[in-house]
Design an enzyme around this catalytic site. Structure first.
Site, PDB file in Angstrom:
ATOM      1  N   ARG A   1       4.056  -9.204   3.334  1.00  0.00           N
ATOM      2  CA  ARG A   1       3.571  -8.670   4.604  1.00  0.00           C
ATOM      3  C   ARG A   1       2.107  -8.247   4.573  1.00  0.00           C
ATOM      4  O   ARG A   1       1.343  -8.558   5.481  1.00  0.00           O
ATOM      5  CB  ARG A   1       4.368  -7.424   5.027  1.00  0.00           C
ATOM      6  CG  ARG A   1       5.622  -7.713   5.785  1.00  0.00           C
ATOM      7  CD  ARG A   1       6.627  -6.622   5.496  1.00  0.00           C
ATOM      8  NE  ARG A   1       7.039  -6.769   4.121  1.00  0.00           N
ATOM      9  CZ  ARG A   1       8.053  -7.545   3.728  1.00  0.00           C
ATOM     10  NH1 ARG A   1       8.784  -8.148   4.600  1.00  0.00           N
ATOM     11  NH2 ARG A   1       8.351  -7.680   2.450  1.00  0.00           N
ATOM     12  N   THR A   2       1.745  -7.497   3.544  1.00  0.00           N
ATOM     13  CA  THR A   2       0.406  -6.898   3.573  1.00  0.00           C
ATOM     14  C   THR A   2      -0.665  -7.991   3.554  1.00  0.00           C
ATOM     15  O   THR A   2      -1.562  -8.024   4.395  1.00  0.00           O
ATOM     16  CB  THR A   2       0.220  -5.925   2.390  1.00  0.00           C
ATOM     17  OG1 THR A   2       1.298  -4.997   2.419  1.00  0.00           O
ATOM     18  CG2 THR A   2      -1.094  -5.175   2.497  1.00  0.00           C
TER      19      THR A   2
ATOM     20  N   HIS B   1      -1.091   3.557  -0.510  1.00  0.00           N
ATOM     21  CA  HIS B   1      -1.045   2.332   0.290  1.00  0.00           C
ATOM     22  C   HIS B   1      -1.349   2.768   1.725  1.00  0.00           C
ATOM     23  O   HIS B   1      -0.476   2.814   2.582  1.00  0.00           O
ATOM     24  CB  HIS B   1       0.362   1.725   0.175  1.00  0.00           C
ATOM     25  CG  HIS B   1       0.533   0.354   0.741  1.00  0.00           C
ATOM     26  ND1 HIS B   1      -0.443  -0.299   1.472  1.00  0.00           N
ATOM     27  CD2 HIS B   1       1.593  -0.502   0.699  1.00  0.00           C
ATOM     28  CE1 HIS B   1       0.020  -1.484   1.841  1.00  0.00           C
ATOM     29  NE2 HIS B   1       1.244  -1.625   1.381  1.00  0.00           N
TER      30      HIS B   1
ATOM     31  N   ARG C   1      -5.020  -5.421  -3.779  1.00  0.00           N
ATOM     32  CA  ARG C   1      -3.820  -4.766  -4.326  1.00  0.00           C
ATOM     33  C   ARG C   1      -3.883  -4.921  -5.835  1.00  0.00           C
ATOM     34  O   ARG C   1      -4.068  -6.036  -6.334  1.00  0.00           O
ATOM     35  CB  ARG C   1      -2.552  -5.398  -3.766  1.00  0.00           C
ATOM     36  CG  ARG C   1      -1.304  -4.907  -4.497  1.00  0.00           C
ATOM     37  CD  ARG C   1      -0.041  -5.341  -3.785  1.00  0.00           C
ATOM     38  NE  ARG C   1       0.145  -4.636  -2.530  1.00  0.00           N
ATOM     39  CZ  ARG C   1       1.204  -4.793  -1.741  1.00  0.00           C
ATOM     40  NH1 ARG C   1       2.152  -5.647  -2.074  1.00  0.00           N
ATOM     41  NH2 ARG C   1       1.308  -4.111  -0.622  1.00  0.00           N
TER      42      ARG C   1
ATOM     43  N   LYS D   1      -9.836 -13.255 -18.294  1.00  0.00           N
ATOM     44  CA  LYS D   1     -10.903 -13.398 -19.304  1.00  0.00           C
ATOM     45  C   LYS D   1     -11.472 -12.046 -19.727  1.00  0.00           C
ATOM     46  O   LYS D   1     -12.393 -11.992 -20.536  1.00  0.00           O
ATOM     47  CB  LYS D   1     -12.026 -14.257 -18.728  1.00  0.00           C
ATOM     48  CG  LYS D   1     -11.574 -15.635 -18.295  1.00  0.00           C
ATOM     49  CD  LYS D   1     -12.757 -16.409 -17.700  1.00  0.00           C
ATOM     50  CE  LYS D   1     -12.305 -17.752 -17.162  1.00  0.00           C
ATOM     51  NZ  LYS D   1     -13.376 -18.408 -16.414  1.00  0.00           N
TER      52      LYS D   1
HETATM   53  C1  NCD Z   1       5.329  -1.704  -0.295  1.00  0.00           C
HETATM   54  C2  NCD Z   1       4.397  -1.654  -1.470  1.00  0.00           C
HETATM   55  O1  NCD Z   1       3.870  -2.686  -1.889  1.00  0.00           O
HETATM   56  O2  NCD Z   1       4.135  -0.550  -1.916  1.00  0.00           O
HETATM   57  N1  NCD Z   1       5.360  -2.960   0.315  1.00  0.00           N
HETATM   58  C3  NCD Z   1       4.631  -3.140   1.454  1.00  0.00           C
HETATM   59  O3  NCD Z   1       3.433  -3.309   1.396  1.00  0.00           O
HETATM   60  N2  NCD Z   1       5.264  -3.061   2.629  1.00  0.00           N
HETATM   61  C4  NCD Z   1       6.671  -1.170  -0.545  1.00  0.00           C
HETATM   62  C5  NCD Z   1       7.478  -1.702  -1.684  1.00  0.00           C
HETATM   63  O4  NCD Z   1       7.079  -2.652  -2.360  1.00  0.00           O
HETATM   64  O5  NCD Z   1       8.566  -1.160  -1.913  1.00  0.00           O
END
Ligand code: NCD
Length: 299
Positions: free
Chosen positions: A48-49, A127, A99, A78
């Site tokens: 999703r993100t 997040h 991320r 590397k």
């Molecule tokens: C979350 C995350 O990556 O922290 N996912 C997301 O972005 N909706 C939640 C999760 O992974 O449980």
């Protein structure tokens, strides 16, 4: 706001402005980000993100360059530092969404970056864009965020969405949150102590059933398998709080069931058709909220 790293850096006014703009974006097509490039740099899995940010960028007229599996396919292999990677990407793009598996990595990136950095999750840290879309969903469905009682459930130790959510909520009035987790997966004490300095009213419990009927918002989360030292350890907690139809029906009338997704078995699929199940709408809202954030950072 120059970067979006930590929910504490985003003011209540900025949040409300983003919600209002997200509402406009969902009904009116325009291309204000024409000529701008988003670099997405993902060292941990995401559906999703990453895709909602990339879709948002394209829908706003911009373009995307992307590494979806940066832990294996970028120069980190590397031995390159995140600082050097960002210094270079800043010449190729106008904004970075990243991320990473290490807490604090997005902050390190922002310190050397000439362009805005969006933290799409830094290990067990934060997040913030998930928190923004969570609050946008509550605002949209209830009309306001003040005066809320929440049950926040699951792996509060390792989950980063909950930490960002609590910090974001701490800017609103009359917020009562009950944190429901097994003792071993409690929100870290250092964070609890810091949150105790805010106006949030927090309680902790390991019992879900008595709390569920009292909450306006039930925020369920996944047990974060990838953060456990062994599979055996994970399996001890794996199915500790399952919301099935029977339990979901004990929720208050008009209450919402949220989940950042992905879910494993902590919400039974039969719950999806109940009116309280708001998690797929929540994920959709992410597209509009992230669009508004990209505009805010780039224009
Ligand atoms: C979350 C995350 O990556 O922290 N996912 C997301 O972005 N909706 C939640 C999760 O992974 O449980």
């Amino acid at each position: 706001m120059k970067h979006a790293i930590d929910s504490r850096m985003i003011s209540k006014k900025e949040m409300l402005d983003l919600f209002a703009d997200a509402e406009k974006i969902r009904t009116k097509k325009s291309s204000p980000l024409k000529g701008k490039i988003l670099a997405s740099l993902f060292y941990e899995p995401s559906t999703r993100t990453r895709l909602s940010f990339e879709s948002a960028m394209y829908r706003l007229g911009g373009s995307v360059i992307s590494t979806e599996n940066a832990r294996e396919s970028s120069s980190i292999v590397k031995g390159e530092s995140i600082e050097d990677t960002i210094r270079v990407i800043a010449h190729y793009a106008d904004v970075v969404v990243m991320r990473h598996f290490e807490e604090g990595s997005a902050d390190r990136a922002a310190r050397v970056s000439a362009i805005p950095i969006i933290n799409a999750g830094d290990g067990v840290g934060q997040h913030p864009t998930q928190a923004l879309l969570d609050l946008y969903t509550i605002w949209r469905e209830r009309g306001s965020i003040d005066n809320l009682s929440l049950a926040i459930i699951g792996d509060l130790k390792n989950g980063r969405t909950v930490k960002s959510l609590l910090w974001a909520l701490s800017q609103f009035k009359d917020i009562h949150a009950t944190l429901v987790s097994p003792k071993a997966l409690r929100l870290p004490t250092a964070i609890l102590d810091e949150l105790a300095e805010t106006s949030l009213v927090l309680k902790e419990t390991d019992r879900l059933d008595s709390i569920l009927p009292l909450a306006d918002i039930v925020y369920q989360t996944r047990i974060q398998k990838e953060r456990f030292p062994t599979i055996k350890e994970y399996e001890k907690y794996k199915s500790c709080y399952k919301i099935d139809e029977k339990l979901a029906r004990t929720m208050k009338k008009g209450a919402l069931l949220l989940h950042p997704l992905p879910r494993v078995d902590e919400i039974a699929p039969e719950v999806d058709r109940l009116p309280q199940a708001a998690y797929f709408r929540q994920a959709e809202n992410g597209l509009y909220l992230r669009s508004a954030l990209l505009k805010h950072l780039l224009l």
